[in-house]
Design a protein around this motif. Structure first.
Motif, PDB file in Angstrom:
ATOM      1  N   ASN A 185       0.815  -1.210   0.000  1.00 23.59           N
ATOM      2  CA  ASN A 185       0.000   0.000   0.000  1.00 23.59           C
ATOM      3  C   ASN A 185       0.851   1.262   0.000  1.00 23.59           C
ATOM      4  O   ASN A 185       0.573   2.217  -0.736  1.00 23.59           O
ATOM      5  N   SER A 186       1.884   1.297   0.839  1.00 22.70           N
ATOM      6  CA  SER A 186       2.693   2.512   0.936  1.00 22.70           C
ATOM      7  C   SER A 186       3.508   2.741  -0.326  1.00 22.70           C
ATOM      8  O   SER A 186       3.721   3.881  -0.755  1.00 22.70           O
ATOM      9  N   LEU A 187       3.957   1.663  -0.981  1.00 24.48           N
ATOM     10  CA  LEU A 187       4.720   1.829  -2.218  1.00 24.48           C
ATOM     11  C   LEU A 187       3.815   2.334  -3.338  1.00 24.48           C
ATOM     12  O   LEU A 187       4.214   3.198  -4.130  1.00 24.48           O
ATOM     13  N   ALA A 188       2.594   1.829  -3.408  1.00 25.48           N
ATOM     14  CA  ALA A 188       1.643   2.318  -4.408  1.00 25.48           C
ATOM     15  C   ALA A 188       1.304   3.785  -4.149  1.00 25.48           C
ATOM     16  O   ALA A 188       1.209   4.597  -5.092  1.00 25.48           O
ATOM     17  N   ALA A 189       1.127   4.149  -2.872  1.00 28.57           N
ATOM     18  CA  ALA A 189       0.835   5.542  -2.534  1.00 28.57           C
ATOM     19  C   ALA A 189       1.996   6.456  -2.898  1.00 28.57           C
ATOM     20  O   ALA A 189       1.801   7.577  -3.382  1.00 28.57           O
ATOM     21  N   LEU A 190       3.211   5.984  -2.685  1.00 29.67           N
ATOM     22  CA  LEU A 190       4.390   6.765  -3.044  1.00 29.67           C
ATOM     23  C   LEU A 190       4.414   7.050  -4.542  1.00 29.67           C
ATOM     24  O   LEU A 190       4.666   8.184  -4.964  1.00 29.67           O
ATOM     25  N   ALA A 191       4.144   6.043  -5.357  1.00 29.61           N
ATOM     26  CA  ALA A 191       4.136   6.240  -6.809  1.00 29.61           C
ATOM     27  C   ALA A 191       3.072   7.246  -7.224  1.00 29.61           C
ATOM     28  O   ALA A 191       3.303   8.092  -8.090  1.00 29.61           O
ATOM     29  N   GLY A 192       1.903   7.156  -6.603  1.00 28.15           N
ATOM     30  CA  GLY A 192       0.842   8.094  -6.927  1.00 28.15           C
ATOM     31  C   GLY A 192       1.199   9.519  -6.577  1.00 28.15           C
ATOM     32  O   GLY A 192       0.972  10.459  -7.360  1.00 28.15           O
TER      33      GLY A 192
END
Length: 358
Positions: free
Chosen positions: A279-286
């Motif tokens: 979740n945090s890696l996806a949020a970082l990309a966004g």
């Protein structure tokens, strides 16, 4: 991450100075204590370190609090293994029969799957690739980075944290215009001796023009940087429209972490500053501006992580040379277990893979 406005804790001479990081750098939520008093059980960097976890269920980021000061973090790498080439690796003829057979199957798989290597184009390669295909455990390790490099359309490629340039060399062989950047002066020197185009320092320092690259790879680097968001934003800037970013990093939400806890190899204080969940890696990309992204987990490092974590739990130390046979077999069994677990939990393996497009 801006450290100028925070109080710096002066420690004993040669210890790494640090600054407080009470809140999650991604969502701003106050962190909850996870582990305290962690030591470097691999390369003997001084100090004790605490890890916090973001309680936000949509995030779950782990980070060091206090966090090493950016000016001092080099001390944590003074005895760190370099990415320099392993010149003492045995030649293929020196390998045992079992290892030669295994490498033959891997070569057949690369030839069949990506049309790469000396065996490319030979008939019936798929037959010799069957052991790899049926086991599935090694597929992730053989697919990455070839799945990004062995494509029809080539262009400019950048490897952030390129080490001794092994991926750059592969990219050049496949027709890419490839270059890299790395903080490690020894690794950069090793890459340049191979005739590769590599720059020393941070990515932002290089001042690449906008939209310079079609592909950016970053393998196990994001957990080492103080400001992952700024790093991904810089990558977004230098990527061309439609370009691809591929990031690999330890998975804080993995079965391995749940099994080993504070002995999990992926923690690696004080060099791993922030450790991501899916979740945090996806949020970082966004937040970095990538509009299309996918996060999955891979088995590439599972055997190694379980082998090392078991040694850390039992002896308090990792083992940087070739480990004994029994821990290696334990690691392979864990990789098989995670392969099955991924059928119902795609984010259970010990390495995360972020694939994002601009």
């Amino acid at each position: 991450m801006n450290t100028a406005a925070v109080e710096i804790r002066p420690d004993l001479q040669r210890e790494i100075r640090s600054f407080p990081c009470p809140n999650c750098s991604l969502c701003g939520t106050g962190g909850q204590p996870l582990y305290e008093g962690l030591k470097d059980r691999l390369f003997n960097a001084l100090g004790e370190w605490n890890l916090k976890r973001c309680p936000n269920p949509q995030c779950g980021l782990l980070w060091l609090d206090p966090m090493p000061l950016e000016e001092d973090i080099g001390m944590a790498y003074e005895t760190y293994f370099t990415h320099a080439a392993l010149e003492d690796a045995p030649p293929p003829a020196a390998l045992g029969a079992r290892r030669r057979a295994a490498e033959f199957c891997r070569s057949a798989y690369r030839a069949w799957r990506f049309n790469y290597g000396d065996d490319a184009g030979k008939p019936l390669r798929w037959l010799f690739a069957l052991p790899i295909l049926l086991s599935r455990i090694e597929c992730d390790g053989l697919d990455i980075p070839l799945r990004y490099l062995a494509v029809a359309e080539k262009g400019r490629m950048l490897d952030v944290g390129c080490g001794d340039g092994s991926v750059l060399k592969l990219a050049q062989e496949l027709g890419w215009s490839a270059e890299g950047v790395d903080f490690d002066a020894q690794a950069v020197d090793a890459a340049r001796r191979k005739g590769l185009s590599v720059r020393l320092g941070g990515l932002a320092e290089q001042r690449y023009p906008d939209e310079s690259f079609d592909l950016v790879l970053m393998s196990h680097v994001i957990e080492h940087v103080h400001d992952p968001l700024a790093t991904l934003r810089e990558i977004h800037r230098v990527l061309r429209a439609g370009g691809t970013l591929a990031v690999t990093t330890p998975n804080a939400g993995s079965w391995g972490h749940r099994h080993f806890g504070l002995n999990w190899r992926g923690l690696e204080p004080p060099r791993h500053l922030q450790i991501f969940t899916g979740n945090s890696l996806a949020a970082l990309a966004g937040r970095a501006g990538f509009v299309q992204s996918n996060v999955s987990s891979t088995l590439r490092i599972t055997g190694y992580v379980f082998t090392q974590s078991r040694l850390i739990r039992r002896s308090g130390r990792g083992y940087m040379m070739r480990p004994p046979t029994l821990p290696v077999l334990f690691g392979r069994a864990a990789a098989f277990a995670e392969m099955l677990m991924r059928l119902w939990d795609p984010l259970t393996a010990d390495e995360l893979l972020l694939e994002a497009r601009k």
